[in-house]
Design a protein around this motif. Structure first.
Motif, mmCIF file in Angstrom:
data_model
loop_
_atom_site.group_PDB
_atom_site.id
_atom_site.type_symbol
_atom_site.label_atom_id
_atom_site.label_comp_id
_atom_site.label_asym_id
_atom_site.label_seq_id
_atom_site.Cartn_x
_atom_site.Cartn_y
_atom_site.Cartn_z
ATOM 1 N N THR A 28 0.799 -1.230 0.000
ATOM 2 C CA THR A 28 0.000 0.000 0.000
ATOM 3 C C THR A 28 0.830 1.277 0.000
ATOM 4 O OG1 THR A 28 -0.122 -0.095 2.407
ATOM 5 C CG2 THR A 28 -1.946 -1.107 1.167
ATOM 6 N N ARG A 29 2.135 1.141 -0.181
ATOM 7 C CA ARG A 29 2.991 2.331 -0.219
ATOM 8 C C ARG A 29 4.164 2.064 -1.134
ATOM 9 N NH1 ARG A 29 3.491 3.128 5.696
ATOM 10 N NH2 ARG A 29 1.715 1.769 5.695
ATOM 11 N N SER A 30 4.783 3.128 -1.586
ATOM 12 C CA SER A 30 5.931 2.980 -2.472
ATOM 13 C C SER A 30 7.145 2.522 -1.681
ATOM 14 C CB SER A 30 6.240 4.302 -3.176
ATOM 15 O OG SER A 30 6.808 5.213 -2.259
ATOM 16 N N LEU A 31 8.147 2.078 -2.392
ATOM 17 C CA LEU A 31 9.388 1.639 -1.760
ATOM 18 C C LEU A 31 10.035 2.786 -0.986
ATOM 19 C CD1 LEU A 31 11.018 -0.975 -1.592
ATOM 20 C CD2 LEU A 31 12.295 -0.223 -3.604
ATOM 21 N N ASP A 32 9.967 3.994 -1.531
ATOM 22 C CA ASP A 32 10.544 5.158 -0.842
ATOM 23 C C ASP A 32 9.841 5.446 0.481
ATOM 24 O OD1 ASP A 32 12.453 5.579 -2.781
ATOM 25 O OD2 ASP A 32 11.228 6.994 -3.913
ATOM 26 N N GLU A 33 8.556 5.128 0.563
ATOM 27 C CA GLU A 33 7.792 5.370 1.794
ATOM 28 C C GLU A 33 8.002 4.279 2.840
ATOM 29 O OE1 GLU A 33 3.911 7.678 -0.062
ATOM 30 O OE2 GLU A 33 3.980 5.491 -0.111
ATOM 31 N N LEU A 34 8.638 3.194 2.432
ATOM 32 C CA LEU A 34 8.864 2.071 3.341
ATOM 33 C C LEU A 34 10.189 2.291 4.074
ATOM 34 C CD1 LEU A 34 7.748 -0.630 4.289
ATOM 35 C CD2 LEU A 34 9.029 -1.720 2.456
ATOM 36 N N SER A 35 10.113 3.010 5.159
ATOM 37 C CA SER A 35 11.327 3.385 5.888
ATOM 38 C C SER A 35 11.544 2.461 7.084
ATOM 39 C CB SER A 35 11.220 4.832 6.369
ATOM 40 O OG SER A 35 10.217 4.928 7.373
ATOM 41 N N ILE A 36 12.748 2.509 7.601
ATOM 42 C CA ILE A 36 13.078 1.777 8.822
ATOM 43 C C ILE A 36 12.165 2.234 9.959
ATOM 44 C CG2 ILE A 36 14.870 1.462 10.576
ATOM 45 C CD1 ILE A 36 15.603 -0.122 8.169
ATOM 46 N N ASP A 37 11.902 3.543 10.031
ATOM 47 C CA ASP A 37 11.037 4.081 11.092
ATOM 48 C C ASP A 37 9.635 3.502 11.009
ATOM 49 O OD1 ASP A 37 13.036 5.663 12.185
ATOM 50 O OD2 ASP A 37 12.525 7.408 10.959
ATOM 51 N N VAL A 38 9.090 3.446 9.790
ATOM 52 C CA VAL A 38 7.729 2.917 9.608
ATOM 53 C C VAL A 38 7.675 1.459 10.043
ATOM 54 C CG1 VAL A 38 6.018 2.258 7.870
ATOM 55 C CG2 VAL A 38 7.039 4.533 7.803
ATOM 56 N N LEU A 39 8.633 0.665 9.596
ATOM 57 C CA LEU A 39 8.622 -0.754 9.942
ATOM 58 C C LEU A 39 8.825 -0.951 11.443
ATOM 59 C CD1 LEU A 39 8.341 -3.577 8.679
ATOM 60 C CD2 LEU A 39 10.813 -3.718 8.755
ATOM 61 N N ALA A 40 9.735 -0.192 12.040
ATOM 62 C CA ALA A 40 9.976 -0.318 13.483
ATOM 63 C C ALA A 40 8.708 0.001 14.261
ATOM 64 C CB ALA A 40 11.115 0.601 13.902
ATOM 65 N N GLU A 41 8.011 1.049 13.831
ATOM 66 C CA GLU A 41 6.770 1.424 14.518
ATOM 67 C C GLU A 41 5.714 0.342 14.362
ATOM 68 O OE1 GLU A 41 3.317 4.854 14.247
ATOM 69 O OE2 GLU A 41 5.332 5.332 13.549
ATOM 70 N N GLU A 42 5.536 -0.161 13.143
ATOM 71 C CA GLU A 42 4.535 -1.201 12.893
ATOM 72 C C GLU A 42 4.866 -2.495 13.637
ATOM 73 O OE1 GLU A 42 1.663 -1.311 11.101
ATOM 74 O OE2 GLU A 42 1.751 0.816 10.580
ATOM 75 N N ALA A 43 6.154 -2.823 13.726
ATOM 76 C CA ALA A 43 6.568 -4.075 14.369
ATOM 77 C C ALA A 43 6.672 -3.932 15.891
ATOM 78 C CB ALA A 43 7.914 -4.526 13.800
ATOM 79 N N GLY A 44 6.674 -2.684 16.371
ATOM 80 C CA GLY A 44 6.798 -2.465 17.799
ATOM 81 C C GLY A 44 8.186 -2.798 18.325
ATOM 82 N N ILE A 45 9.202 -2.500 17.504
ATOM 83 C CA ILE A 45 10.580 -2.775 17.905
ATOM 84 C C ILE A 45 11.420 -1.525 17.666
ATOM 85 C CG2 ILE A 45 10.419 -5.252 17.425
ATOM 86 C CD1 ILE A 45 11.926 -4.714 14.806
#
Length: 199
Positions: A28-45
């Motif tokens: 649902t987002r571009s590769l540029d929008e897929l940041s380490i911050d976004v993944l860390a927040e979503e994963a809760g890590i």
């Protein structure tokens, strides 16, 4: 008072879990929008844990794209039974569904591959080759096409045509139904191969 403890996963299992999440977010987002911050927040890590597993943002993107390409190949595998044209239609249908469900990420992969990122281009080309090669796969029902250099050239071109048609249709169907698109995609390959001059 109750306390909850987080399940400690083995490193390979945690990395696989993070890649699965990355692929889901990429839908649902571009590769540029897929940041380490976004993944860390979503994963809760923590961000630090992500850097531990992937090293940097580029390595993370490459790992997610490779996982997404593997998913594409697996999800579009034709059934092992049925007539060749039926199997082709099933595979094309799965491809259209995959692009529809993962549109933003798929478009960003195509753009990244064409923009000169060598690693992403390599992953893209490997996936394209796997999709082309399966058209020539032998099984109990036989194969749709004879494997010749000219036929491979046509199938490679058809694969690019298919991608362009699906992406264009997804952006703007312009009155073309999904069934019409599927019929066009599945019917165009035999028509193109049939136009080849005899050896």
């Amino acid at each position: 008072m109750t306390s909850t403890s987080r399940t400690r996963l083995a490193p390979d299992a945690r990395r696989a879990q993070l890649l699965d999440l990355g692929v889901r977010l990429l839908a649902t987002r571009s590769l540029d929008e897929l940041s380490i911050d976004v993944l860390a927040e979503e994963a809760g890590i923590s961000r630090g844990l992500l850097y531990h597993y992937f090293g940097n943002k580029h390595a993370f993107h490459e790992a997610v794209v490779r996982r997404a390409a593997d998913d594409l190949i697996a999800q579009t595998a034709p059934p092992v039974e049925g007539e060749p044209l039926e199997r082709l239609l099933a595979s094309v249908t799965a491809y259209v569904d995959y692009v529809t469900e993962n549109y933003e990420g798929y478009v960003s992969l195509v753009k990244a591959a064409s923009a000169g990122n060598e690693t992403l281009r390599e992953i893209y080309e490997e996936a394209r080759s796997a999709l082309v090669d399966r058209v020539f796969r032998e099984d109990a029902q036989g194969t749709l096409l004879t494997d010749t250099p000219a036929t491979r050239l046509v199938v490679r071109g058809w694969s690019a045509l298919t991608e362009e048609l699906v992406l264009t249709w997804q952006a703007d169907p312009a009155g073309v139904s999904r069934d019409q698109l599927l019929g066009l995609l599945a019917g165009s390959l035999p028509a193109l191969v049939g136009s080849l001059p005899p050896d």
